[in-house]
Design an enzyme around this catalytic site. Structure first.
Site, mmCIF file in Angstrom:
data_model
loop_
_atom_site.group_PDB
_atom_site.id
_atom_site.type_symbol
_atom_site.label_atom_id
_atom_site.label_comp_id
_atom_site.label_asym_id
_atom_site.label_seq_id
_atom_site.Cartn_x
_atom_site.Cartn_y
_atom_site.Cartn_z
ATOM 1 C CG ASP A 462 -0.156 -0.091 2.536
ATOM 2 O OD1 ASP A 462 0.903 -0.747 2.561
ATOM 3 O OD2 ASP A 462 -0.615 0.480 3.538
ATOM 4 N NE ARG A 466 0.603 3.973 6.513
ATOM 5 C CZ ARG A 466 -0.360 4.572 5.836
ATOM 6 N NH1 ARG A 466 -0.328 5.880 5.641
ATOM 7 N NH2 ARG A 466 -1.372 3.877 5.352
ATOM 8 C CG ASP A 467 4.106 1.958 11.755
ATOM 9 O OD1 ASP A 467 3.406 2.618 10.956
ATOM 10 O OD2 ASP A 467 3.893 1.924 12.977
ATOM 11 C CD GLU A 468 -0.633 0.283 6.478
ATOM 12 O OE1 GLU A 468 -1.695 -0.169 6.042
ATOM 13 O OE2 GLU A 468 -0.515 1.456 6.917
ATOM 14 C CG ASP A 475 -4.281 -0.461 -1.350
ATOM 15 O OD1 ASP A 475 -5.021 -1.037 -0.537
ATOM 16 O OD2 ASP A 475 -3.819 0.674 -1.155
ATOM 17 C CD1 TRP A 535 -8.445 -4.286 1.350
ATOM 18 C CD2 TRP A 535 -10.403 -3.386 0.778
ATOM 19 N NE1 TRP A 535 -8.321 -2.917 1.443
ATOM 20 C CE2 TRP A 535 -9.509 -2.341 1.102
ATOM 21 C CE3 TRP A 535 -11.696 -3.051 0.382
ATOM 22 C CZ2 TRP A 535 -9.864 -0.994 1.046
ATOM 23 C CZ3 TRP A 535 -12.065 -1.707 0.327
ATOM 24 C CH2 TRP A 535 -11.163 -0.702 0.642
ATOM 25 C CD GLU A 746 -3.102 6.437 3.252
ATOM 26 O OE1 GLU A 746 -3.637 5.453 3.798
ATOM 27 O OE2 GLU A 746 -2.115 7.032 3.740
ATOM 28 C CG HIS A 767 -1.377 4.863 -0.357
ATOM 29 N ND1 HIS A 767 -0.658 4.657 0.785
ATOM 30 C CD2 HIS A 767 -2.474 4.073 -0.250
ATOM 31 C CE1 HIS A 767 -1.301 3.802 1.571
ATOM 32 N NE2 HIS A 767 -2.406 3.426 0.958
#
Length: 897
Positions: A462, A466-468, A475, A535, A746, A767
């Protein structure tokens, strides 16, 4: 002239390490004649490059097939190289010359062929830090000249190999990220030229990566395991025929490396004083600090050959500016939001530390901003050894950034030439190009491309900063068709979809992210929430899209059970098997019509869920028909009718209005064909009214945005679709560009008009989801599409829809059959010129827009009716449809509506 070009095996030129028992062969054809088609082909496979030792011969096969031809009657052996060549005949029975000899080479096809053992650093090494990456090495001798050598390698964690002081291969982040409990890739390397007579040394760094490192935002780590280990096997053939095998075993030694910490999210700390020069070269004495490795018991049954395109350094960027922020911080600007790392040079005394922090944007005062990184540190620390100029780049981490804050550097000596941005992503071949007369739209296209680059790093993430950085299914399905225009994504999504299938829940539900790390090991946030409409539908949409674009029937067949399981999961939800009105859903994520302090748009979630239910069932039905599953085709045709009727009963009022009055609601009903007649007309008009009310601005989120402009163009409102495209104020695609974006954001207002940020919590500036507008640019503006009944652009549809605001547009796509082009230009005399290229062995249906009569159209100055290569001419409401064979054409039309 009739010849074969670009011969490939499994999408690749001369691949090694294949794990597919029956590879597929594809090729392209060239001809100087229009309308050229293949009548027959012949494939010959040999054991030697001259082609003398024939192993398999198809004979002359009467077929126009030139892609995805499976060698299903040929048995391949592990580690063996096969040479092949192809020739073809055209409809005049003229034969091409044989293609140049090509080859493929098999990997290790069974777990029993792995003789190496999993090895790891011993539990106790003096001075070895808890986060320190280990080094492993082994010395061995070769007495004789090397003819051929291969390394097969993988790891629990990430690995980087060196052989006799040189890096093995040019890829990074191996073995990649898969659903490690079920599937672990191994890589194959040709190391023939790295070996030498006498002593040789093989060495490896190991890193935590996705296997053991931190993942997601809850502080989870060691999700898959807490032990790093290497598995390696080297096969060497000498000129004298002798065979040697070097494996990972107890003969190896381990030591702590200079990499004190390396984490995907947090960066890397490297102490150059701990380097051991020559540790992967002959003559090195591995005594002090080196200890025998330990053997780890771990399965080899999960091993699969490399499936996806490897991650490589694909671009190098030079920074454009060195600046001092208002806070006095020293920052370099790469000029582009990118993903990868910085390669830099530095000079100083031993023990001096420099630090690089990475960020996407500056705040409105011009200061370095890291609030949107959340817990991700994105920090590289380098401790100097004090030996003149030192060069460094990280090993097992990547950053998403445009700006780099420098700490510890001698400001008086810092030069931009010391730094290079190394752009890394899965090395997928570039296939699509789009440009037009408007520079802002061209920048949008650039941003879409760089959004893909930043997020297609082994999995479709995505966001990359960041912490992802997780493989969010929503997506991925929203962007896949756009991605498949820009790059060759078949291998990339094949690997990811296989992980989706093994991570699919027993009840058929599909986790939010693939590989699935949410809900594991204490991930409470999503513990009981596994599947969401739009999703989980990636299980169906993505394999169908790969089939459409590449004709990959094998992948469709592989994923078919997963596709069925998903729709049957939906069917089992709630009391009404034809409605999906239960469970958790993300809805129209980040839509602008959301309630305050909500991420979820105003469109009813049950409405979205049932609409996607119908859509996925329709695709499973199509897949059943393609795969000749007659019983399933009947079953899912009936299910589709029932779901569609249930949708209408539930969400369409007796007067023909949709009960949900949002932009996204109208878009989904129209895009998925869920309304017809008066209800379709009312939905279309309602959408136009809603756009008028918002002064022609969208309010759609992740679910509605990919389809919005398609619906408008398909229903006679192409002018409004163009109007939306050209908006520059918030919310719009171009608003981001006016704010300096070089990737897709995003949020529509990630940076607000006053320069403040949407939020710290969830505000990625890279994003790709809203980059799905690219699909409309390519298929509608440029006009390159396909006939679904004949996949892979075998029957091309060229249907450009010029609009107000553009003088010209040019789209190109390197398809499985060759280059397709559709380029239109509004000429000064009021005419419209359309240039079309159709590859050999395909046909095209071309709409000549705005032409009311064939007498108004010329092709290269000749009347349309006298044009060679045109098979059919037919008048239509939108213009004139013609059917053409291969070749390049230039049409001019008298008028432009």
């Amino acid at each position: 002239m009739f010849k074969i070009t670009d011969v490939r095996c499994e999408y690749k030129v001369n691949p090694i390490g294949l794990g597919i028992p029956h590879p597929r062969i594809s090729w392209k054809l060239e001809s100087d004649q229009r309308g050229a088609r293949q009548l027959a082909y012949q494939i010959v496979v040999s054991a030697d490059e001259p082609g003398n030792e024939v192993l398999w011969d198809s004979g002359k096969v009467m077929s126009d097939a030139s892609i995805q031809i499976e060698l299903d009657s040929m048995a391949c052996e592990s580690g063996k190289r096969y040479y092949y060549r192809v020739r073809a005949w055209n409809e005049q029975e003229e034969s091409t010359d044989w293609s140049d000899m090509a080859y493929w080479e098999m990997g290790l096809l069974s777990p029993q062929e792995w003789k190496g053992e999993w090895i790891q650093a011993p539990g106790v090494i003096a001075g070895f830090g808890a986060e320190q990456c280990p080094m492993l090495r082994r010395s061995f001798r070769i007495e004789g000249k090397v003819k051929s050598a291969r390394i097969y390698a993988t790891a629990l964690g990430l690995y980087e190999l060196k052989l006799n002081g040189r890096k093995v291969g040019d890829s990074y982040f191996n073995p990649g990220w898969t659903s490690y409990q079920e599937r672990l890739q191994y890589q194959t390397y040709d190391v023939t030229n790295l070996l030498q007579t006498g002593e040789n040394v093989i060495g490896a760094f190991l890193g935590t990566g996705w296997y053991k490192g931190h993942l997601a935002w809850e502080g989870l780590h060691s999700i898959y395991g807490d032990q790093l280990a290497l598995l390696l096997q080297m096969h060497i053939e000498l000129e004298n025929g002798e065979q040697l095998t070097i494996v990972s075993d107890g003969e190896w030694k381990a030591a702590g490396s200079p990499i004190l910490m390396s984490e995907i999210y947090h960066g890397e700390t490297y102490d150059a004083r701990l380097e051991q020069p020559g540790w992967t070269e002959a003559g090195f004495h591995d005594q002090g600090g080196w200890h025998q490795v330990q053997i780890l018991a771990h399965s080899k049954d999960i091993l699969v050959a490399q499936e996806s395109d490897p991650v490589r350094i694909v671009n190098e960027l030079k920074p454009v500016e060195l600046m001092k922020t208002p806070k006095g911080e020293l920052v370099i600007d790469m000029g582009q939001n990118m993903v990868g790392w910085v390669r830099f040079e530095v000079e100083g005394e031993a023990g001096k530390e420099v630090m690089l922090q990475h960020a996407e944007v500056l705040d409105r005062e011009g200061n370095f901003y890291i609030g949107n990184l959340r817990k991700a540190k994105q920090t590289v620390r380098y401790i100097m050894k004090g030996n003149g100029v030192e060069a460094y780049e990280p090993h097992f981490t990547f950053q998403g950034f445009r700006y780099v804050k420098l700490t510890g550097f001698d400001e008086s000596k810092v030069r931009l030439e010391q730094f290079k941005g190394m752009v890394l992503h899965s090395d997928m071949e570039r296939t699509g190009y789009f440009e037009c007369s408007d520079p802002l739209i061209n920048q949008l296209q650039h941003n879409i491309e760089w959004g893909l680059k930043g997020n297609f790093l082994d999995v479709p993430t995505d966001c990359p900063q960041r912490d992802e950085r997780l493989g969010w299914t929503g997506d991925a399905q929203m962007f896949i068709r756009t991605a498949a225009y820009l790059h060759g994504t078949a291998d990339f999504f094949t690997k990811w979809l296989r992980d989706l299938a093994v991570d699919q829940l027993d009840n058929g539900g599909v986790p939010f992210v693939i590989p699935n790390v949410l809900g594991k090991k204490g991930g409470e946030e999503f513990k009981d929430q596994h599947s969401s409409a739009a999703w989980g539908d990636a299980a169906v949409i993505n394999p169908w899209t790969i089939y459409l674009v590449y004709g990959d029937k094998r992948l469709l067949s592989e994923q078919y059970d997963s596709m069925k399981a998903w729709v049957e999961y939906i069917r089992s939800q709630g009391e009404n098997e034809f409605l999906w009105n239960t469970g958790f859903h993300f809805g129209d994520w980040l839509a602008l019509d959301a309630k305050e302090d909500s991420y979820v748009g105003a469109t009813d979630r049950d409405y979205i869920a049932t609409a996607f239910y119908a859509y996925s069932v329709s695709l499973v039905l199509k897949a059943a028909e393609v795969l000749n599953k007659a019983d399933d085709a009947v079953k899912y045709a009936e299910l589709y009718r029932n779901v569609r009727k249930a949708f209408q009963d539930e969400f369409v009022t007796p007067s023909g209005r949709l009960a949900v009055g949002t932009q996204t609601a109208q878009v989904l009903a129209l895009m998925f064909g869920l309304v017809e007649g008066p209800a379709k007309e009312r939905a279309t008009q309602k959408l136009i009214e809603l756009l008028e009310e918002s002064d022609y601005h969208l309010t759609t989120g992740f679910v509605g945005t990919p389809y919005l402009n398609f619906v408008l163009s398909d229903n006679g409102y192409n002018d409004i679709a163009y109007k939306l495209l050209f908006q520059q104020d918030y919310p719009s695609w171009l608003y981001q560009i006016t704010k300096g974006a070089t990737t897709i954001w995003e949020h529509w207002d990630g940076i607000k008009e006053d320069g403040t940020f949407w939020s710290d919590d969830m505000n990625s500036f890279n994003h790709y989801a809203y980059g799905a507008i690219g699909d409309w640019l390519y298929r509608v503006v440029a006009g390159i599409d396909l006939d679904e009944t004949v996949p892979a652009y075998k029957r091309i549809v060229i249907k450009p829809q010029p609009g107000e605001g553009l003088h010209w547009a040019d789209g190109r796509l390197e398809s499985m059959y060759g280059m397709i082009r559709s380029a239109w230009h509004k000429l000064d005399d009021g005419k419209l010129r359309l240039d079309v290229t159709v590859p050999v062995n395909t046909t095209a249906e071309i709409l000549l827009p705005a032409a009311s009569s064939e007498t108004q159209v010329t092709e290269n100055g000749k009347p349309l009716g006298e044009t060679e290569g045109i098979d059919k001419i037919e008048a239509a409401e939108q213009g004139i449809w013609i059917t053409v064979g291969s070749g390049s054409y230039r049409f001019e039309m008298d008028q432009v509506k």
